[in-house]
Motif scaffolding. Sequence first.
Motif, PDB file in Angstrom:
ATOM      1  N   ARG A   1      -7.905   1.941   7.508  1.00  0.00           N
ATOM      2  CA  ARG A   1      -8.989   2.272   8.398  1.00  0.00           C
ATOM      3  C   ARG A   1      -8.952   3.764   8.649  1.00  0.00           C
ATOM      4  O   ARG A   1      -7.867   4.385   8.664  1.00  0.00           O
ATOM      5  CB  ARG A   1      -8.912   1.490   9.708  1.00  0.00           C
ATOM      6  N   GLN A   2     -10.134   4.335   8.811  1.00  0.00           N
ATOM      7  CA  GLN A   2     -10.223   5.776   9.033  1.00  0.00           C
ATOM      8  C   GLN A   2     -10.997   6.047  10.311  1.00  0.00           C
ATOM      9  O   GLN A   2     -12.155   5.677  10.443  1.00  0.00           O
ATOM     10  CB  GLN A   2     -10.902   6.478   7.856  1.00  0.00           C
ATOM     11  N   ASP A   3     -10.313   6.694  11.235  1.00  0.00           N
ATOM     12  CA  ASP A   3     -10.912   7.085  12.505  1.00  0.00           C
ATOM     13  C   ASP A   3     -10.734   8.579  12.670  1.00  0.00           C
ATOM     14  O   ASP A   3      -9.742   9.155  12.225  1.00  0.00           O
ATOM     15  CB  ASP A   3     -10.213   6.354  13.658  1.00  0.00           C
ATOM     16  N   LEU A   4     -11.702   9.186  13.370  1.00  0.00           N
ATOM     17  CA  LEU A   4     -11.655  10.619  13.582  1.00  0.00           C
ATOM     18  C   LEU A   4     -10.342  10.994  14.255  1.00  0.00           C
ATOM     19  O   LEU A   4      -9.939  10.389  15.252  1.00  0.00           O
ATOM     20  CB  LEU A   4     -12.840  11.035  14.454  1.00  0.00           C
ATOM     21  N   GLY A   5      -9.659  11.963  13.673  1.00  0.00           N
ATOM     22  CA  GLY A   5      -8.415  12.444  14.264  1.00  0.00           C
ATOM     23  C   GLY A   5      -7.173  11.679  13.849  1.00  0.00           C
ATOM     24  O   GLY A   5      -6.058  12.110  14.142  1.00  0.00           O
ATOM     25  N   HIS A   6      -7.357  10.557  13.141  1.00  0.00           N
ATOM     26  CA  HIS A   6      -6.199   9.760  12.731  1.00  0.00           C
ATOM     27  C   HIS A   6      -6.021   9.710  11.225  1.00  0.00           C
ATOM     28  O   HIS A   6      -5.074   9.126  10.737  1.00  0.00           O
ATOM     29  CB  HIS A   6      -6.311   8.335  13.258  1.00  0.00           C
ATOM     30  N   GLY A   7      -6.905  10.280  10.495  1.00  0.00           N
ATOM     31  CA  GLY A   7      -6.787  10.183   9.053  1.00  0.00           C
ATOM     32  C   GLY A   7      -6.924   8.747   8.597  1.00  0.00           C
ATOM     33  O   GLY A   7      -7.653   7.946   9.184  1.00  0.00           O
TER      34      GLY A   7
ATOM     35  N   SER B   1     -14.768   1.279  12.970  1.00  0.00           N
ATOM     36  CA  SER B   1     -14.098   2.232  12.098  1.00  0.00           C
ATOM     37  C   SER B   1     -14.752   2.201  10.722  1.00  0.00           C
ATOM     38  O   SER B   1     -15.641   1.398  10.450  1.00  0.00           O
ATOM     39  CB  SER B   1     -12.620   1.868  11.974  1.00  0.00           C
ATOM     40  N   VAL B   2     -14.278   3.069   9.853  1.00  0.00           N
ATOM     41  CA  VAL B   2     -14.621   2.998   8.432  1.00  0.00           C
ATOM     42  C   VAL B   2     -13.411   2.415   7.714  1.00  0.00           C
ATOM     43  O   VAL B   2     -12.295   2.914   7.886  1.00  0.00           O
ATOM     44  CB  VAL B   2     -14.987   4.368   7.843  1.00  0.00           C
ATOM     45  N   TYR B   3     -13.647   1.378   6.950  1.00  0.00           N
ATOM     46  CA  TYR B   3     -12.564   0.674   6.262  1.00  0.00           C
ATOM     47  C   TYR B   3     -12.635   0.957   4.767  1.00  0.00           C
ATOM     48  O   TYR B   3     -13.678   0.784   4.138  1.00  0.00           O
ATOM     49  CB  TYR B   3     -12.665  -0.827   6.510  1.00  0.00           C
ATOM     50  N   PHE B   4     -11.497   1.388   4.223  1.00  0.00           N
ATOM     51  CA  PHE B   4     -11.400   1.655   2.788  1.00  0.00           C
ATOM     52  C   PHE B   4     -10.404   0.712   2.151  1.00  0.00           C
ATOM     53  O   PHE B   4      -9.310   0.501   2.659  1.00  0.00           O
ATOM     54  CB  PHE B   4     -10.943   3.095   2.532  1.00  0.00           C
ATOM     55  N   CYS B   5     -10.800   0.195   1.035  1.00  0.00           N
ATOM     56  CA  CYS B   5      -9.922  -0.569   0.181  1.00  0.00           C
ATOM     57  C   CYS B   5      -9.486   0.343  -0.964  1.00  0.00           C
ATOM     58  O   CYS B   5     -10.256   1.221  -1.389  1.00  0.00           O
ATOM     59  CB  CYS B   5     -10.687  -1.775  -0.362  1.00  0.00           C
ATOM     60  N   ALA B   6      -8.266   0.156  -1.444  1.00  0.00           N
ATOM     61  CA  ALA B   6      -7.784   0.964  -2.562  1.00  0.00           C
ATOM     62  C   ALA B   6      -6.924   0.094  -3.465  1.00  0.00           C
ATOM     63  O   ALA B   6      -6.419  -0.953  -3.044  1.00  0.00           O
ATOM     64  CB  ALA B   6      -6.975   2.167  -2.059  1.00  0.00           C
ATOM     65  N   SER B   7      -6.752   0.541  -4.696  1.00  0.00           N
ATOM     66  CA  SER B   7      -5.881  -0.190  -5.622  1.00  0.00           C
ATOM     67  C   SER B   7      -5.111   0.794  -6.479  1.00  0.00           C
ATOM     68  O   SER B   7      -5.503   1.957  -6.637  1.00  0.00           O
ATOM     69  CB  SER B   7      -6.699  -1.141  -6.511  1.00  0.00           C
ATOM     70  N   THR B   8      -4.008   0.323  -7.017  1.00  0.00           N
ATOM     71  CA  THR B   8      -3.200   1.126  -7.915  1.00  0.00           C
ATOM     72  C   THR B   8      -2.444   0.180  -8.832  1.00  0.00           C
ATOM     73  O   THR B   8      -2.137  -0.942  -8.448  1.00  0.00           O
ATOM     74  CB  THR B   8      -2.239   2.039  -7.123  1.00  0.00           C
ATOM     75  N   PRO B   9      -2.144   0.630 -10.052  1.00  0.00           N
ATOM     76  CA  PRO B   9      -1.528  -0.286 -11.010  1.00  0.00           C
ATOM     77  C   PRO B   9      -0.144  -0.777 -10.617  1.00  0.00           C
ATOM     78  O   PRO B   9       0.160  -1.957 -10.753  1.00  0.00           O
ATOM     79  CB  PRO B   9      -1.459   0.533 -12.304  1.00  0.00           C
ATOM     80  N   THR B  10       0.693   0.172 -10.147  1.00  0.00           N
ATOM     81  CA  THR B  10       2.104  -0.200 -10.038  1.00  0.00           C
ATOM     82  C   THR B  10       2.785   0.312  -8.785  1.00  0.00           C
ATOM     83  O   THR B  10       3.949   0.648  -8.808  1.00  0.00           O
ATOM     84  CB  THR B  10       2.881   0.321 -11.259  1.00  0.00           C
ATOM     85  N   GLY B  11       2.095   0.420  -7.684  1.00  0.00           N
ATOM     86  CA  GLY B  11       2.798   0.710  -6.454  1.00  0.00           C
ATOM     87  C   GLY B  11       2.619   2.105  -5.916  1.00  0.00           C
ATOM     88  O   GLY B  11       1.794   2.870  -6.386  1.00  0.00           O
ATOM     89  N   GLY B  12       3.423   2.445  -4.915  1.00  0.00           N
ATOM     90  CA  GLY B  12       3.179   3.622  -4.096  1.00  0.00           C
ATOM     91  C   GLY B  12       3.378   4.962  -4.767  1.00  0.00           C
ATOM     92  O   GLY B  12       3.004   5.978  -4.204  1.00  0.00           O
ATOM     93  N   LEU B  13       3.961   5.006  -5.953  1.00  0.00           N
ATOM     94  CA  LEU B  13       4.200   6.300  -6.565  1.00  0.00           C
ATOM     95  C   LEU B  13       3.082   6.718  -7.510  1.00  0.00           C
ATOM     96  O   LEU B  13       3.222   7.701  -8.214  1.00  0.00           O
ATOM     97  CB  LEU B  13       5.525   6.275  -7.324  1.00  0.00           C
ATOM     98  N   TYR B  14       1.992   6.001  -7.482  1.00  0.00           N
ATOM     99  CA  TYR B  14       0.908   6.286  -8.409  1.00  0.00           C
ATOM    100  C   TYR B  14      -0.408   6.477  -7.670  1.00  0.00           C
ATOM    101  O   TYR B  14      -0.570   6.082  -6.530  1.00  0.00           O
ATOM    102  CB  TYR B  14       0.790   5.181  -9.459  1.00  0.00           C
ATOM    103  N   GLU B  15      -1.338   7.082  -8.380  1.00  0.00           N
ATOM    104  CA  GLU B  15      -2.657   7.372  -7.836  1.00  0.00           C
ATOM    105  C   GLU B  15      -3.310   6.117  -7.282  1.00  0.00           C
ATOM    106  O   GLU B  15      -3.283   5.061  -7.921  1.00  0.00           O
ATOM    107  CB  GLU B  15      -3.524   7.950  -8.947  1.00  0.00           C
ATOM    108  N   GLN B  16      -3.891   6.240  -6.107  1.00  0.00           N
ATOM    109  CA  GLN B  16      -4.661   5.145  -5.536  1.00  0.00           C
ATOM    110  C   GLN B  16      -6.151   5.422  -5.744  1.00  0.00           C
ATOM    111  O   GLN B  16      -6.622   6.544  -5.552  1.00  0.00           O
ATOM    112  CB  GLN B  16      -4.362   4.979  -4.050  1.00  0.00           C
TER     113      GLN B  16
END
Lengths: 108, 113
Positions: free
Chosen positions: B36-42, B87-102
């Motif tokens: 979720r993205q809120d002003l001031g919270h990233g 809020s504004v809600y964003f979904c994201a995906s990545t192939p193999t976890g936190g060390l890769y581009e989302q």
Amino acid sequence: QQPVQSPQAVILREGEDAVINCSSSKALYSVHWYRQKHGEAPVFLMILLKGGEQKGHEKISASFNEKKQQSSLYLTASQLSYSGTYFCGTGAGNMLTFGGGTRLMVKP
Amino acid sequence: DAGITQSPRYKITETGRQVTLMCHQTWSHSYMFWYRQDLGHGLRLIYYSAAADITDKGEVPDGYVVSRSKTENFPLTLESATRSQTSVYFCASTPTGGLYEQYFGPGTRLTVT
């Protein structure tokens, strides 16, 4: 804990340089940088991994200082298209924790 | 369409109602995330999933429920919406976890009245 970005906002003239900093109170293993334009989704810029080298993307590059637990994003000879909000994200396991963002505006 | 999509793009609902936000990706990425993205919270992580039937809490999971019965879908449900969930809600995906581009979806702007 959320990483701290500085400055919170910066205004540049086209062609000027800028530096955006990202500091963490925790040990850093990876730092991600994203740019988000108004009303759009964040877009990936680069990842820096612990022990990795400085990464570059056209005129945008970044550094990662593990000892100081901080990363810096360098924008050289800024273009109008660089305007937007820049976020750093610090990696821990499979999660990213994002900073509050730095709003960058490039004027002609 | 290829990529990651979210629906609806805009939603207005009343306090106390149940709302489900949909996220669909065509890359067969293992990992999916809700922010979720809120002003001031990233961007703040709500939940994430490492694979079908595997989900885990992020920073701000209270008031939200997720499921992932298929790799390509990751719905987010607000069981009883509150104004603080506007809020504004964003979904994201990545192939193999936190060390890769989302890769982020276009976002859903949710207003709770």
